[in-house]
Enzyme design. Structure first.
Site, mmCIF file in Angstrom:
data_model
loop_
_atom_site.group_PDB
_atom_site.id
_atom_site.type_symbol
_atom_site.label_atom_id
_atom_site.label_comp_id
_atom_site.label_asym_id
_atom_site.label_seq_id
_atom_site.Cartn_x
_atom_site.Cartn_y
_atom_site.Cartn_z
ATOM 1 C CD GLU A 102 -4.335 -1.134 6.163
ATOM 2 O OE1 GLU A 102 -4.554 -0.915 5.046
ATOM 3 O OE2 GLU A 102 -3.874 -0.800 7.066
ATOM 4 C CB ILE A 140 -0.999 -0.336 1.360
ATOM 5 C CG1 ILE A 140 -1.534 -1.057 1.586
ATOM 6 C CG2 ILE A 140 -2.076 0.760 1.416
ATOM 7 C CD1 ILE A 140 -3.364 -1.383 0.455
ATOM 8 C CE1 TYR A 174 -3.885 4.141 -0.431
ATOM 9 C CE2 TYR A 174 -4.295 2.953 1.524
ATOM 10 C CZ TYR A 174 -4.919 2.996 0.145
ATOM 11 O OH TYR A 174 -5.920 2.652 -0.230
ATOM 12 C CB SER A 193 4.767 -2.691 5.727
ATOM 13 O OG SER A 193 4.676 -1.632 6.472
ATOM 14 C CG ASN A 249 -7.106 4.138 17.090
ATOM 15 O OD1 ASN A 249 -7.041 3.193 15.948
ATOM 16 N ND2 ASN A 249 -6.739 2.931 18.314
#
Lengths: 395, 378
Positions: free
Chosen positions: A244, A126, A128, A161, A376
């Site tokens: 995800e 990914i 981003y 990652s 979060n």
């Protein structure tokens, strides 16, 4: 309301548990440990292809896409069991990007990429975050510029990652620098990592896990690489992240670890006589974990059910992510306390206990997903707005 | 795997929501504050009975709906959401359900039709001084008196004892327990009103050689133990459902209040510190909901639910406490103002947290099960 699996689903679970017991050879386990639980080694790759050949990766996918046509619940059972077995499953590829390509991909992506994902032969990272774009992802600068009948891509990503052993990067690029709102000028591309303009450098993290900075230097791709419509990437990003989030808080590995620590505490002697588990404080720690794991199980199963019913709720998905990610940290702390000083001993120490050394490592890696996969704070913003209809501050 | 409610369950839920939502108002509840009046809305009780809700888990031959415990617990949730002044849990869950499950044909015939119609009120005496385990009576004993038994001792915090016609009560009986349906007016029964945090009518019950005839003995020996275990689990699960309804309501009142309340020229809900505390409540309430529904669905199916009930109780205690104080805090002074309805929720959340065991005790009980190898994850 019924929380139990059907007889068929229980049978599937049993079948998978036996399947992975056989698949996870000592050699494969050792290789996975060596890769700090993220996979990428030759045995790991072979095992993934084996799962593909055996029809597991797409067990809950529609038959016309090469799956077995079961529901998201069966898919969930599969992922739970593969993770429980300690295999670092590339769920970002199979559970989040894959379904996006199946739904929104072009002909080439559906024909070439999706079947390879289900065969365990294609891995996607990914792309981003950037050095200057994290939580405010829409401010990203990596650009894709029209170049004849293709696109020219330039920029840098952070925290990419698994990219060092992936085949493609699911890359968010700015395609309209003048868009009225920044998130309306973003498109998604599948960029091959074998392009000469692609490179990466490792970033080693607290948990010992490798992640990457990745670089995109005049990479030329054609329209096949564009996913969905031009400048319509934001929706793909958010729905990928929704999926995800569900995979991030899988319940299987935690349940397995709880059971292992209970058995260890039941069997291990205290020097003064009796067993570790006889102590009241140990029982309280274990009870706290057990009560929390039950909630995690229910939260996860409800999501799997909601996906089957086609009514995945945004606030529920964010609640699952926040609860799970923060609970994991608590689990490793509480179980680590039960294990005691051995939970500080690295697995490289001769004779290190495998359960204790796993906690040693996981405690160090646990913080990743409280901010990874959408921090979060943003999840809590989503919960108060979408779940409780509270107004949000504009930003 | 199904996290939805059946049509039947939704109907019951909607019916309870409609009646209680309409009839229970802050103005009416205010009448009972500080024990100014008996906290029992008899008119509403009759309305609930006429709607069939008191017989939701009672078989049709006794006038009930013939549904199960799950539906009854959904009503308990609505009673909690409205903190309705009704003896729903003590009457329907703690007393009527065990009569139906363990009573003789005569006992069922004589008690259950009145339970459903609302003409008879039942309750259960489950607590003793320093003994909150309903399965192990220690301070009440029964002596044989021919076919009958003579019961002496004390029970505490018996809800609606004065208002009830019969009280389910357990006493030690030599080597086991005996469970009786004690007529409230039996000779030797003394009730003393207690004042508790919620203003619920509760009583200290003192028994001196109270003669209970064979017709009112519900269970003895092994059966009595089964009955008491079942009452303890079903009552605890119903209290969890009550707690769920009350927590959910307190949380939603807080969301609405903070969306309206302006400071610094904006609704305070737009501050992340406020939104995030409310979001924590949302996660908490969802965890309680799922654990509570799992426990009640297993009890409804008649499968072992001891671990699930223990876990639901831990969540009910913790979540009730956390939501109560978050709701209070985010309301500022308004939360504690007795002219605003939130404060009553706080006393009920506390009541449910402490009834039949606190989180600490429940964690310890769960810990013992884990140590005994009875609570592994599947």
């Amino acid at each position: 309301m019924k929380v139990e699996f059907s007889a068929e689903q229980n049978a599937l679970r049993k079948e998978l548990r036996a399947y992975f017991e056989a698949l996870m050879t000592p050699e494969l386990k050792a290789e996975c440990d060596e890769s700090m639980g993220e996979g990428g080694g030759p045995l790991w790759r072979e095992a993934l292809k084996q799962m593909g050949r055996d029809g597991w990766i797409g067990v809950g996918w529609p038959k016309e896409l090469g799956g077995r046509g079961m529901s998201p619940i069966e898919q969930f059972i599969f992922v739970e069991e593969v993770m429980r077995a300690g295999y670092p499953f590339p769920f970002l590829t199979t559970e989040s990007v894959g379904p996006q390509l199946a739904e929104h991909g072009n002909e080439w992506q559906k024909r070439e990429i999706v079947p390879k994902i289900l065969a365990g032969e294609c891995l996607i990272a990914i792309g981003y975050s950037e050095p200057g774009a994290g939580t405010d992802l829409a401010s990203l600068k990596t650009s894709a510029v029209r170049d004849g009948d293709g696109w020219l891509i330039n920029g840098q990503k952070m925290w990419t990652s698994l990219a060092h052993f992936c085949d493609y990067v699911w890359l968010a690029c700015r395609t309209d620098p003048d868009a009225a709102k920044p998130h309306k000028g973003i498109s998604m591309f599948l960029v091959p990592t074998n392009d000469p303009g692609w490179s990466c450098s490792p970033v080693v993290t607290l948990g010992g896990v490798r992640t990457n900075a990745t670089y995109y230097d005049n990479i030329r791709v054609n329209d096949d690489a564009l996913v969905g419509e031009e400048n319509a990437g934001w929706k793909l990003i958010t729905s990928q992240l929704n999926r995800e989030r569900l995979s991030l808080v899988n319940f299987g590995p935690t349940a397995e670890m709880f059971n292992n620590v209970v058995r260890w505490a039941q069997q291990t002697d205290l020097p003064e006589g009796g067993k570790i588990i006889d102590q009241a404080w140990v029982q309280i720690n274990l009870a706290k974990v057990r009560a929390g794991v039950e909630a995690l199980k229910l939260v996860c199963y409800k999501q799997a059910w909601a996906m089957t019913e086609g009514q995945l709720d945004m606030a529920d998905a964010s609640a699952a992510k926040v609860y799970g990610s923060e609970f994991f940290i608590e689990v490793y702390r509480l179980l680590g306390e039960v294990i005691g000083q051995a939970s500080l001993i690295n697995r490289r120490t001769p004779g290190a206990d495998p359960i204790a050394s796993r906690i040693e490592r996981l405690y160090r890696t646990a913080s990743i997903i409280t901010f990874g996969g959408g921090t979060n704070e943003i999840q809590r913003d989503i919960i108060s707005a979408a779940g409780l209809w509270m107004p949000r501050a504009s930003r | 795997m199904d996290f939805g409610l059946s049509e039947q369950q939704r109907d019951v839920q909607n019916l309870a929501r409609e009646i209680l939502g309409e009839q229970v108002t802050a103005e009416k509840l205010a009448k009972y504050d500080s024990y100014a009046a008996e906290r029992f809305d008899r008119e509403l009780w009759q309305q609930v009975a006429q709607a069939g809700l008191l017989g939701v888990a009672i078989e049709e031959q006794y006038g009930g709906m013939g549904f199960g415990f799950f539906e009854a617990a959904l009503i308990a949730e609505e009673v909690g959401r409205n903190i309705a002044p009704l003896p729903f849990i003590s009457h329907c869950i703690s007393a009527a359900m065990p009569v139906q499950q363990f009573g003789s044909a005569e006992q069922k015939q004589s008690l259950l039709p009145g339970v459903v119609s609302g003409e008879q009120l039942l309750t259960a005496a489950l607590m003793e001084a320093n003994n909150e385990d309903p399965t192990q009576p220690r301070l009440c004993s029964a002596q044989a008196g021919g076919e009958a038994v003579l019961v002496s001792g004390e029970k505490l915090c018996v809800p609606f004892a004065e208002q009830a016609d019969y009280l389910l009560l357990a006493a030690t009986d030599g080597d086991g327990a005996v469970v009786v349906m004690l007529p409230r007016k039996a000779e030797g029964v003394v009730l003393e009103a207690m004042e508790v945090t919620t203003y619920e009518p509760q009583y200290r019950l003192t028994l001196s050689n109270v003669r209970v005839g064979a017709e009112n003995i519900l269970a003895r020996g092994e059966q009595a133990q089964q009955l008491l275990a079942s009452v303890a689990e079903h009552t605890a699960a119903a209290l969890c459902a009550h707690q769920l309804g009350a927590s959910d309501k307190a949380m939603r009142m807080t969301a609405s209040y903070t969306a309206e309340r302006q400071q610094f020229g904006v609704p305070i809900a737009t501050f992340q510190a406020v939104g995030h505390r409310a979001a924590n409540c949302f996660i908490d309430v969802e965890c309680l909901r799922l654990n509570c529904y799992q426990a009640i669905s297993r009890l409804d199916d008649g499968v072992d639910a001891s671990v699930e009930v223990a876990i639901a109780k831990v969540w009910a205690g913790d979540v009730g406490h956390r939501v109560s104080y978050a709701a209070q805090h985010l309301h500022g002074g308004t939360g504690i103002d007795r002219d605003y309805p939130l404060w009553r929720y706080c006393t009920w959340l506390r009541h449910n947290e402490m009834m039949l065991g606190s989180s600490a005790r429940n964690l310890a009980a769960l810990g013992s099960k884990i140590a005994a190898g009875e609570a592994f994850c599947a």
